[in-house]
Write a protein that holds these residues in place. Structure first.
Motif, short mmCIF file in Angstrom:
data_model
loop_
_atom_site.label_atom_id
_atom_site.label_comp_id
_atom_site.label_asym_id
_atom_site.label_seq_id
_atom_site.Cartn_x
_atom_site.Cartn_y
_atom_site.Cartn_z
N ALA A 60 -1.50 -9.08 -6.43
CA ALA A 60 -2.14 -7.81 -6.79
C ALA A 60 -2.39 -7.74 -8.29
O ALA A 60 -3.47 -7.30 -8.74
CB ALA A 60 -1.26 -6.64 -6.36
N VAL A 100 0.83 -1.21 0.00
CA VAL A 100 0.00 0.00 0.00
C VAL A 100 0.86 1.26 0.00
O VAL A 100 0.53 2.25 -0.66
CB VAL A 100 -0.96 0.00 1.21
CG1 VAL A 100 -1.72 1.31 1.29
CG2 VAL A 100 -1.93 -1.18 1.13
N ASP A 119 4.02 1.52 -1.13
CA ASP A 119 5.13 1.42 -2.08
C ASP A 119 4.86 2.31 -3.30
O ASP A 119 4.00 2.01 -4.13
CB ASP A 119 5.30 -0.04 -2.51
CG ASP A 119 6.53 -0.24 -3.38
OD1 ASP A 119 7.23 0.74 -3.68
OD2 ASP A 119 6.78 -1.40 -3.78
N SER A 120 5.60 3.41 -3.42
CA SER A 120 5.40 4.33 -4.55
C SER A 120 5.77 3.67 -5.88
O SER A 120 5.15 3.96 -6.91
CB SER A 120 6.22 5.60 -4.34
OG SER A 120 7.61 5.30 -4.24
N ASN A 121 6.78 2.79 -5.88
CA ASN A 121 7.17 2.10 -7.11
C ASN A 121 6.04 1.20 -7.62
O ASN A 121 5.84 1.07 -8.83
CB ASN A 121 8.43 1.27 -6.88
CG ASN A 121 9.67 2.12 -6.70
OD1 ASN A 121 9.77 3.20 -7.29
ND2 ASN A 121 10.60 1.65 -5.89
N PHE A 122 5.31 0.59 -6.67
CA PHE A 122 4.18 -0.25 -7.06
C PHE A 122 3.11 0.59 -7.75
O PHE A 122 2.59 0.20 -8.80
CB PHE A 122 3.60 -0.94 -5.83
CG PHE A 122 2.22 -1.50 -6.03
CD1 PHE A 122 2.01 -2.64 -6.80
CD2 PHE A 122 1.10 -0.87 -5.47
CE1 PHE A 122 0.73 -3.15 -7.01
CE2 PHE A 122 -0.17 -1.37 -5.66
CZ PHE A 122 -0.36 -2.51 -6.43
N TRP A 123 2.78 1.74 -7.19
CA TRP A 123 1.73 2.56 -7.77
C TRP A 123 2.15 3.14 -9.11
O TRP A 123 1.33 3.27 -10.02
CB TRP A 123 1.36 3.68 -6.79
CG TRP A 123 0.69 3.16 -5.55
CD1 TRP A 123 1.22 3.13 -4.29
CD2 TRP A 123 -0.60 2.56 -5.46
NE1 TRP A 123 0.33 2.55 -3.41
CE2 TRP A 123 -0.80 2.19 -4.10
CE3 TRP A 123 -1.61 2.29 -6.37
CZ2 TRP A 123 -1.96 1.57 -3.65
CZ3 TRP A 123 -2.77 1.68 -5.93
CH2 TRP A 123 -2.94 1.33 -4.59
N GLU A 124 3.42 3.47 -9.26
CA GLU A 124 3.92 3.96 -10.55
C GLU A 124 3.84 2.85 -11.60
O GLU A 124 3.43 3.09 -12.75
CB GLU A 124 5.35 4.45 -10.41
CG GLU A 124 5.48 5.75 -9.63
CD GLU A 124 6.93 6.15 -9.43
OE1 GLU A 124 7.81 5.46 -10.00
OE2 GLU A 124 7.19 7.15 -8.73
N LEU A 165 1.87 0.22 -11.52
CA LEU A 165 0.46 -0.07 -11.77
C LEU A 165 -0.15 0.98 -12.70
O LEU A 165 -0.91 0.65 -13.62
CB LEU A 165 -0.31 -0.12 -10.45
CG LEU A 165 -1.80 -0.48 -10.53
CD1 LEU A 165 -1.98 -1.88 -11.09
CD2 LEU A 165 -2.46 -0.36 -9.15
N THR A 166 0.21 2.25 -12.48
CA THR A 166 -0.30 3.32 -13.35
C THR A 166 0.17 3.13 -14.78
O THR A 166 -0.61 3.28 -15.73
CB THR A 166 0.18 4.69 -12.82
OG1 THR A 166 -0.29 4.88 -11.49
CG2 THR A 166 -0.34 5.82 -13.70
N LEU A 183 3.88 -3.42 -14.06
CA LEU A 183 3.83 -4.17 -12.80
C LEU A 183 4.48 -5.54 -12.94
O LEU A 183 5.08 -6.04 -11.99
CB LEU A 183 2.36 -4.31 -12.36
CG LEU A 183 2.12 -4.92 -10.98
CD1 LEU A 183 2.90 -4.18 -9.90
CD2 LEU A 183 0.62 -4.90 -10.66
#
Length: 299
Positions: free
Chosen positions: A271, A59, A61-66, A68-69, A248
């Motif tokens: 995820a 939740v 992790d900025s790298n995860f959100w980047e 995913l985006t 991702l």
């Protein structure tokens, strides 16, 4: 033969090897990966229970959100372009080329069977800036422009991705959608033409509604394949420059096999699976509403 196939024990014996193989190859790794989401470590230093720490880390992790985006962006744009290009080709096959479309279909399908690595190397050369300009930069320089480092910037690298993916996959979607278009009854098309529906009106009001099921299938297939893109990214940019083109799937791969964080890598895989499943459900539900609304309008 009927007596043999009617015996449940015989059926079980015949299916047992295939079921065992499927269980070992597919089912066991799935549950193994799910179990790893609650652990930290790898096979070398061992595993220690981590509870829900991996999910908490996910939740924040900025790298995860980047990543995913980027995966959402890639899937949305690539799906629209792939299905649209394939549908336009299919319409060309059915309504313009007709029986003479076999050669064109073969030529357009050829990129589909090429290895992704070979296609990526081809496009690297086409958009190259050094050691000597590729064909694209050569044309730009010929008209007085300055060469562009296409793969050195996230925005232009994304454009190269889209061009490459559409070129490689449109032949497949064209064949898939062509199979749906040829199933449309010829008498329906002729009746619409007699009533004055030609060109875009024929496609919009007759062809698209009747080919909606195969369009849905192509869209779902495209979304799932593009959202889980991996090999073309590895071959073309390896996620660069920086992390600008890292989906991702690549982030999951690096976390698991480069940094040996098996627990967190399994959490990323979970995820990815959940998001892909939710996207598929949303596409199916929205398509059902569209079909229901279209039927209500006809009544």
């Amino acid at each position: 033969m009927q007596s043999v196939l009617g015996d449940k024990k015989t059926i079980l014996i015949l299916l047992a090897p295939a079921l065992l193989f499927y269980t070992l190859i597919k089912v066991v790794p799935i549950f193994w990966s799910l179990g790893l989401t609650f652990f930290d470590g790898n096979v070398l230093r061992g595993f220690t229970p981590a509870g829900f720490d991996n999910f908490t880390r996910l939740v924040g992790d900025s790298n995860f959100w980047e990543a995913l985006t980027f995966s959402f962006k890639y899937a949305a744009v690539a799906t629209v372009l792939q299905v649209s290009a394939g549908y336009l080709l299919a319409l060309l096959y059915v309504f313009a080329l007709k029986k003479s479309s076999v050669i064109v279909r073969t030529i357009c399908f050829f990129p589909v069977i090429l290895p992704t690595v070979a296609v990526a190397q081809l496009f690297k050369r086409i958009f190259a800036i050094n050691p000597q300009p590729g064909p694209v930069n050569a044309v730009i320089e010929f008209f007085g422009g300055q060469s562009i480092d296409w793969l050195g910037d996230g925005g232009t690298a994304f454009a190269v991705f889209m061009i490459m993916d559409v070129w490689k996959s449109m032949g497949f979607f064209a064949v898939l959608l062509f199979a749906g278009l040829v199933d449309i009854p010829e008498e329906v098309i002729e009746s619409a033409r007699i009533d004055g529906a030609n060109g875009l009106r024929l496609v919009r009001h007759i062809v698209i509604p009747l080919s909606l099921p195969v369009l849905l299938a192509a869209t779902v297939f495209a979304i799932n394949s593009t959202f889980k893109v991996f090999d073309s990214v590895i071959a073309l940019t390896n996620g660069g420059p920086g992390n600008d083109t890292m989906p991702l799937t690549l982030y999951m791969f690096r976390t698991t096999f480069t940094y040996n964080e098996y627990g967190y890598g399994s959490t990323l895989a979970l995820a990815l699976t959940v998001v892909a499943f939710l996207i598929t459900i949303l596409v199916f539900r929205s398509s059902r509403r569209d079909v229901t609304a279209a039927k209500g309008a006809k009544r």
